[in-house]
Design a protein around this motif. Structure first.
Motif, PDB file in Angstrom:
ATOM      1  N   GLY A 252       0.955  -1.132   0.359  1.00  0.00           N
ATOM      2  CA  GLY A 252       0.016   0.156   0.063  1.00  0.00           C
ATOM      3  C   GLY A 252       0.533   1.277  -0.269  1.00  0.00           C
ATOM      4  N   ALA A 253       0.082   2.285   0.641  1.00  0.00           N
ATOM      5  CA  ALA A 253       0.947   3.765   0.729  1.00  0.00           C
ATOM      6  C   ALA A 253       2.960   3.921   1.578  1.00  0.00           C
ATOM      7  CB  ALA A 253       0.229   4.558   0.695  1.00  0.00           C
ATOM      8  N   LYS A 254       2.309   3.025   2.558  1.00  0.00           N
ATOM      9  CA  LYS A 254       3.610   2.781   4.193  1.00  0.00           C
ATOM     10  C   LYS A 254       4.915   2.441   3.013  1.00  0.00           C
ATOM     11  CE  LYS A 254       1.109   3.843   7.649  1.00  0.00           C
ATOM     12  NZ  LYS A 254      -0.028   3.427   8.510  1.00  0.00           N
ATOM     13  N   LEU A 255       6.035   2.773   2.442  1.00  0.00           N
ATOM     14  CA  LEU A 255       7.562   2.002   2.440  1.00  0.00           C
ATOM     15  C   LEU A 255       8.352   2.522   3.163  1.00  0.00           C
ATOM     16  CD1 LEU A 255       6.447   2.855  -1.101  1.00  0.00           C
ATOM     17  CD2 LEU A 255       5.369   0.836   0.253  1.00  0.00           C
ATOM     18  N   ASP A 256       8.030   3.393   4.332  1.00  0.00           N
ATOM     19  CA  ASP A 256       9.368   3.529   5.731  1.00  0.00           C
ATOM     20  C   ASP A 256       9.512   1.788   6.213  1.00  0.00           C
ATOM     21  OD1 ASP A 256       7.780   2.913   8.906  1.00  0.00           O
ATOM     22  OD2 ASP A 256       6.449   3.273   7.042  1.00  0.00           O
ATOM     23  N   GLY A 257      10.682   2.185   6.911  1.00  0.00           N
ATOM     24  CA  GLY A 257      11.033   0.325   7.029  1.00  0.00           C
ATOM     25  C   GLY A 257      10.323   0.275   8.240  1.00  0.00           C
ATOM     26  N   ALA A 258       9.972   0.195   8.742  1.00  0.00           N
ATOM     27  CA  ALA A 258       9.605  -0.324   9.550  1.00  0.00           C
ATOM     28  C   ALA A 258       8.311  -0.848   9.677  1.00  0.00           C
ATOM     29  CB  ALA A 258       8.696   0.921  11.089  1.00  0.00           C
ATOM     30  N   SER A 259       7.207  -0.222   8.927  1.00  0.00           N
ATOM     31  CA  SER A 259       6.130  -0.661   7.735  1.00  0.00           C
ATOM     32  C   SER A 259       6.873  -1.891   7.176  1.00  0.00           C
ATOM     33  CB  SER A 259       5.277   0.198   6.910  1.00  0.00           C
ATOM     34  OG  SER A 259       5.022   0.930   8.135  1.00  0.00           O
ATOM     35  N   VAL A 260       7.718  -1.704   5.997  1.00  0.00           N
ATOM     36  CA  VAL A 260       7.866  -2.327   4.865  1.00  0.00           C
ATOM     37  C   VAL A 260       8.161  -4.020   6.291  1.00  0.00           C
ATOM     38  CG1 VAL A 260       9.619  -4.023   3.093  1.00  0.00           C
ATOM     39  CG2 VAL A 260       8.181  -1.187   3.312  1.00  0.00           C
ATOM     40  N   LEU A 283      17.543  -1.588   6.524  1.00  0.00           N
ATOM     41  CA  LEU A 283      17.798  -2.948   6.840  1.00  0.00           C
ATOM     42  C   LEU A 283      18.993  -1.210   8.383  1.00  0.00           C
ATOM     43  CD1 LEU A 283      20.898  -2.855   4.012  1.00  0.00           C
ATOM     44  CD2 LEU A 283      20.031  -4.750   5.630  1.00  0.00           C
ATOM     45  N   ASN A 284      18.034  -0.017   7.755  1.00  0.00           N
ATOM     46  CA  ASN A 284      18.449   0.947   9.327  1.00  0.00           C
ATOM     47  C   ASN A 284      17.639   0.978  10.260  1.00  0.00           C
ATOM     48  OD1 ASN A 284      20.761   2.468   8.540  1.00  0.00           O
ATOM     49  ND2 ASN A 284      19.548   3.874   6.699  1.00  0.00           N
ATOM     50  N   HIS A 285      16.560   0.017  10.133  1.00  0.00           N
ATOM     51  CA  HIS A 285      15.544  -0.240  11.515  1.00  0.00           C
ATOM     52  C   HIS A 285      15.941  -1.124  11.708  1.00  0.00           C
ATOM     53  CE1 HIS A 285      11.416  -0.374  13.179  1.00  0.00           C
ATOM     54  NE2 HIS A 285      11.435  -1.094  12.458  1.00  0.00           N
ATOM     55  N   MET A 286      16.141  -1.844  10.706  1.00  0.00           N
ATOM     56  CA  MET A 286      16.625  -3.312  11.337  1.00  0.00           C
ATOM     57  C   MET A 286      17.921  -3.408  12.118  1.00  0.00           C
ATOM     58  SD  MET A 286      15.874  -6.520   8.607  1.00  0.00           S
ATOM     59  CE  MET A 286      16.432  -7.511   9.225  1.00  0.00           C
ATOM     60  N   THR A 288      19.145  -0.844  14.045  1.00  0.00           N
ATOM     61  CA  THR A 288      18.950   0.526  14.873  1.00  0.00           C
ATOM     62  C   THR A 288      18.201  -0.567  16.238  1.00  0.00           C
ATOM     63  OG1 THR A 288      18.320   2.039  13.702  1.00  0.00           O
ATOM     64  CG2 THR A 288      17.307   2.630  15.679  1.00  0.00           C
ATOM     65  N   ASN A 289      17.170  -1.442  15.501  1.00  0.00           N
ATOM     66  CA  ASN A 289      15.923  -2.393  16.729  1.00  0.00           C
ATOM     67  C   ASN A 289      16.726  -3.589  16.784  1.00  0.00           C
ATOM     68  OD1 ASN A 289      14.240  -0.486  17.208  1.00  0.00           O
ATOM     69  ND2 ASN A 289      13.701  -0.345  15.188  1.00  0.00           N
ATOM     70  N   LYS A 290      17.563  -4.282  16.449  1.00  0.00           N
ATOM     71  CA  LYS A 290      18.310  -5.631  16.411  1.00  0.00           C
ATOM     72  C   LYS A 290      17.178  -6.394  16.097  1.00  0.00           C
ATOM     73  CE  LYS A 290      22.171  -3.762  19.964  1.00  0.00           C
ATOM     74  NZ  LYS A 290      21.830  -3.023  20.044  1.00  0.00           N
ATOM     75  N   LEU A 291      17.002  -5.859  15.003  1.00  0.00           N
ATOM     76  CA  LEU A 291      15.983  -7.438  14.638  1.00  0.00           C
ATOM     77  C   LEU A 291      16.177  -7.749  13.439  1.00  0.00           C
ATOM     78  CD1 LEU A 291      13.194  -4.347  13.579  1.00  0.00           C
ATOM     79  CD2 LEU A 291      13.019  -6.067  15.670  1.00  0.00           C
ATOM     80  N   LYS A 292      15.673  -8.985  13.330  1.00  0.00           N
ATOM     81  CA  LYS A 292      15.619 -10.105  12.876  1.00  0.00           C
ATOM     82  C   LYS A 292      14.745 -10.757  10.806  1.00  0.00           C
ATOM     83  CE  LYS A 292      19.875 -12.786  14.384  1.00  0.00           C
ATOM     84  NZ  LYS A 292      20.093 -12.600  15.732  1.00  0.00           N
ATOM     85  N   LEU A 293      15.100 -10.979  10.290  1.00  0.00           N
ATOM     86  CA  LEU A 293      13.785 -11.521   9.174  1.00  0.00           C
ATOM     87  C   LEU A 293      14.654 -12.987   9.004  1.00  0.00           C
ATOM     88  CD1 LEU A 293      13.572  -8.514   7.389  1.00  0.00           C
ATOM     89  CD2 LEU A 293      11.435  -9.755   9.055  1.00  0.00           C
ATOM     90  N   PRO A 294      14.145 -14.034   9.601  1.00  0.00           N
ATOM     91  CA  PRO A 294      14.840 -15.354   9.530  1.00  0.00           C
ATOM     92  C   PRO A 294      13.840 -16.311   8.459  1.00  0.00           C
ATOM     93  CG  PRO A 294      13.351 -15.517  11.381  1.00  0.00           C
ATOM     94  CD  PRO A 294      13.582 -14.285  11.038  1.00  0.00           C
ATOM     95  N   HIS A 295      12.849 -15.577   7.908  1.00  0.00           N
ATOM     96  CA  HIS A 295      12.216 -15.838   6.701  1.00  0.00           C
ATOM     97  C   HIS A 295      12.392 -15.768   5.072  1.00  0.00           C
ATOM     98  CE1 HIS A 295       9.304 -18.720   9.064  1.00  0.00           C
ATOM     99  NE2 HIS A 295       9.573 -17.624   9.909  1.00  0.00           N
ATOM    100  N   LEU A 296      12.779 -14.286   4.565  1.00  0.00           N
ATOM    101  CA  LEU A 296      13.665 -13.823   3.957  1.00  0.00           C
ATOM    102  C   LEU A 296      14.695 -14.441   3.363  1.00  0.00           C
ATOM    103  CD1 LEU A 296      12.978 -11.839   2.390  1.00  0.00           C
ATOM    104  CD2 LEU A 296      14.516 -10.021   3.350  1.00  0.00           C
ATOM    105  N   ARG A 297      14.686 -14.761   1.660  1.00  0.00           N
ATOM    106  CA  ARG A 297      15.827 -15.740   0.944  1.00  0.00           C
ATOM    107  C   ARG A 297      16.394 -14.721  -0.101  1.00  0.00           C
ATOM    108  NH1 ARG A 297      12.537 -19.970   0.433  1.00  0.00           N
ATOM    109  NH2 ARG A 297      12.364 -20.118  -1.178  1.00  0.00           N
ATOM    110  N   MET A 298      15.434 -13.634  -0.234  1.00  0.00           N
ATOM    111  CA  MET A 298      15.768 -13.380  -1.717  1.00  0.00           C
ATOM    112  C   MET A 298      15.585 -11.402  -1.743  1.00  0.00           C
ATOM    113  SD  MET A 298      15.780 -13.315  -5.498  1.00  0.00           S
ATOM    114  CE  MET A 298      15.880 -15.059  -5.817  1.00  0.00           C
ATOM    115  N   ARG A 308      27.710  -1.751  -2.546  1.00  0.00           N
ATOM    116  CA  ARG A 308      28.516  -3.077  -2.361  1.00  0.00           C
ATOM    117  C   ARG A 308      28.398  -3.677  -0.221  1.00  0.00           C
ATOM    118  NH1 ARG A 308      32.900  -5.001  -4.319  1.00  0.00           N
ATOM    119  NH2 ARG A 308      34.998  -7.116  -3.030  1.00  0.00           N
ATOM    120  N   SER A 309      27.909  -2.133   0.438  1.00  0.00           N
ATOM    121  CA  SER A 309      27.972  -2.991   1.476  1.00  0.00           C
ATOM    122  C   SER A 309      26.584  -3.130   2.931  1.00  0.00           C
ATOM    123  CB  SER A 309      28.257  -1.125   3.080  1.00  0.00           C
ATOM    124  OG  SER A 309      27.080   0.193   2.026  1.00  0.00           O
ATOM    125  N   MET A 310      25.811  -2.685   1.394  1.00  0.00           N
ATOM    126  CA  MET A 310      24.021  -3.648   1.086  1.00  0.00           C
ATOM    127  C   MET A 310      24.090  -4.742   0.589  1.00  0.00           C
ATOM    128  SD  MET A 310      20.901  -1.669  -0.552  1.00  0.00           S
ATOM    129  CE  MET A 310      20.861  -0.054   0.258  1.00  0.00           C
TER     130      MET A 310
END
Ligand code: ADP
Length: 540
Positions: A252-260, A283-286, A288-298, A308-310
């Motif tokens: 939808g309309a929310k494309l910020d780090g936290a919403s995504v 990446l900044n959101h993750m 800052t908040n020490k978050l993980k995405l175990p299901h994400l593959r690609m 390169r850093s990304m």
């Protein structure tokens, strides 16, 4: 002698028919523009897309008529795409981030008869509506409860409008070369140009996008396209995901780090696609908040170069970073970077060297590099030239522009400058209009920018060629410093020295408060050239 196989036109709506029949219960989840999470599936989307077709047909929309959408990624927008294309009308996606005058120009150029819009963009349209002479009615992608008061002509809430259709309607069969969709390039130079996709080019592109080395999502995967449906044909995801039966999650309309992040996590998303800015926010959101995405593959990343850093940040998370290059005129996939033999076993910095290239083309895209005279240049990974492409999903002309855009062998000049190595990996070094021509040699503005942003005090850098009495053009580096940071011209030049050829070093550095961007987030060099038009190098 012709083959004896069936004549089965490659029509976009056949993709949704397939999804509804074979993957009918597969979910399409949306963060609705109104707020709540909405859940539907391919069978329902198919049913409602038929109602749209029926309703448009009743409104007199016919084969070849243009219907515009100005909308976020939602299930309604997806239904609209298929509903429009299913009767042979042309789905014209308009980028709402363009200036209102550009939006008006594009709608008038396309002669759109109907505009479908999210509530978000009603105020923008109201301001330009008196200029939009071809538009007969506006359909607001919402229900009665959320329908805003509006002065837009014949405006109706989408849900009310389709409720007037019963869905007993059959999609049409026609020539697969019939136009299906239209998308204007952002026009950083001159007027925007309309790219007119055909049913065939979109279906061919979906098949190309579905391969393992491309977007690589299948029926057991979940795809979240952060890339908007209005940006370069949604990178083909509106076709490739349903064709595979991949679950779709639409932001939808929310494309910020936290919403995504929230959607990636709660919907257990495996595949996602978007421009570097989006991934920077995530990446900044993750971090800052020490978050993980175990299901994400690609994570597919394109639109501009993936730093390169990304790439490293995703690789370190165990996620495949798939750097992609393409353009609106290519539907848009051109190349994708994967570690193919002889590089399959590389790791660490050596792997990053490969993953940072723009990659190699899938079957269905041919490429070559040439000099200004059109002579082909070697694939040695060093020589750079104009990048030209051909294939079944590459444009051969622009809509209502009477100009030949192909060379004598049918290749389209992408406007990018690139090297290609012996294994077919392509690396973009510049846009042809941005490359700096110094004493008959070319200097890559992108390489200089990438180097300059490596300085810890630099927030963003842009390089333009400025007239030089002896060398024709020399590079001027324009720098925006990070807030609260200091660096002098000498500091930055010292940092760059030794990392590039001496004659590539910028002749001067200008410090600015902000660097202008296009509607798709790229540096707007035309504006910088205008800003520095009276500039002369010291001592010239
Ligand atoms: P818009 O300007 O509307 O975003 P496109 O998406 O068609 O239009 O832009 C295509 C251009 O974006 C390419 O020709 C190229 O210059 C640039 N681009 C796309 N992907 C990459 C990439 N991975 N690396 C560098 N440049 C890219």
């Amino acid at each position: 002698m012709l083959g004896l196989m069936q004549d089965w036109p490659l029509l976009c709506h056949r993709i949704l028919e397939h999804a509804a029949l074979i993957h009918g219960t597969q979910e399409v989840v949306t963060r609705s523009v109104e707020g709540p999470i909405h859940r539907t599936n391919y069978a329902e989307i198919h049913k409602r897309a038929l109602k749209i077709s029926q309703r448009l047909d009743r409104d007199g929309i016919r084969l070849g008529d243009r219907v515009a959408t100005i909308a976020w990624n939602t299930w309604r927008h997806l239904e609209a795409w298929y509903g429009i294309m299913g009767i042979g009308a042309i789905c014209h996606t308009v980028n709402p981030r363009l200036f209102p005058e550009q939006i008006a120009w594009i709608i008038n150029h396309a002669q759109d008869r109907v505009v479908m819009t999210d509530i978000t963009f009603v105020p923008i349209l109201e301001k330009i509506a008196d200029k939009l002479t071809s538009v007969e009615r506006y359909i607001v992608l919402t229900d009665k409860t959320h329908m805003p008061q509006t002065t837009l002509k014949n405006a109706v809430a989408y849900e009310d409008w389709i409720a007037e259709a019963d869905g007993h309607f059959r999609w049409k069969t026609f020539d697969e070369n019939t136009a299906a969709a239209m998308c204007y390039t952002s026009g950083t130079t001159g007027d925007p140009k309309g790219v007119l996709y055909s049913h065939r080019s979109n279906v061919m592109h979906a098949l190309m996008a579905n391969t393992g080395d491309s977007l690589g999502a299948c029926a057991s995967d979940t795809m979240l396209p952060v890339v908007p449906l209005f940006h370069a044909n949604s990178w083909g995801i509106a076709f490739s995901a349903p064709s595979m039966g991949t679950k779709l999650v639409l932001p939808g309309a929310k494309l910020d780090g936290a919403s995504v992040f929230e959607l990636l996590e709660t919907e257990k998303v495996t595949h996602t696609a978007g421009v570097p800015t989006v991934w920077l926010m995530l990446l900044n959101h993750m971090a800052t908040n020490k978050l993980k995405l175990p299901h994400l593959r690609m994570v597919v990343c394109g639109g501009s170069a993936m730093p390169r850093s990304m790439i490293k940040a995703f690789v370190d998370m165990g996620v495949t970073a798939r750097h992609a290059w393409g353009m609106t005129e290519m539907s848009p996939i051109g190349t994708l970077a994967t570690l193919k033999p002889p590089f399959s076993d590389l790791a660490g910095e050596e792997a990053l060297d490969i993953l940072q290239t723009q990659g190699y083309p899938p079957f269905g895209v041919q490429m070559k590099i040439t000099d200004d005279a059109g002579k082909e240049l070697p694939w040695d990974g060093k020589t750079f030239g104009r990048l030209k492409v051909s294939g079944p999903s590459v444009a051969k002309a622009y809509y209502r522009v009477d100009a030949d855009i192909l060379d004598e062998n049918g290749f389209f000049d992408t406007g990018d400058v690139a090297t290609i190595d012996p294994n077919g990996y392509m690396r973009i070094t510049d846009r042809s209009k941005d490359v700096i021509k110094s004493g008959g040699e070319w200097i890559s503005s992108i390489d200089l920018e990438n180097l300059a942003v490596g300085h810890p005090a630099v927030a963003e850098a842009a390089v333009i060629g400025v007239h030089h009495p002896k060398w024709d053009e020399r590079p001027l580096l324009i720098v925006q410093l990070k807030q609260g940071q200091n660096a002098t011209k000498d500091d930055i030049l010292k940092f760059m020295d030794g990392k590039i050829a001496k004659w590539w070093m910028p002749d001067d550095i200008a410090f600015v408060d902000g660097i202008p961007h296009t509607a798709t987030g790229k540096i707007l060099k035309t504006a910088l050239r205008e800003q520095f038009k009276a500039y002369t190098f010291p001592g010239t």
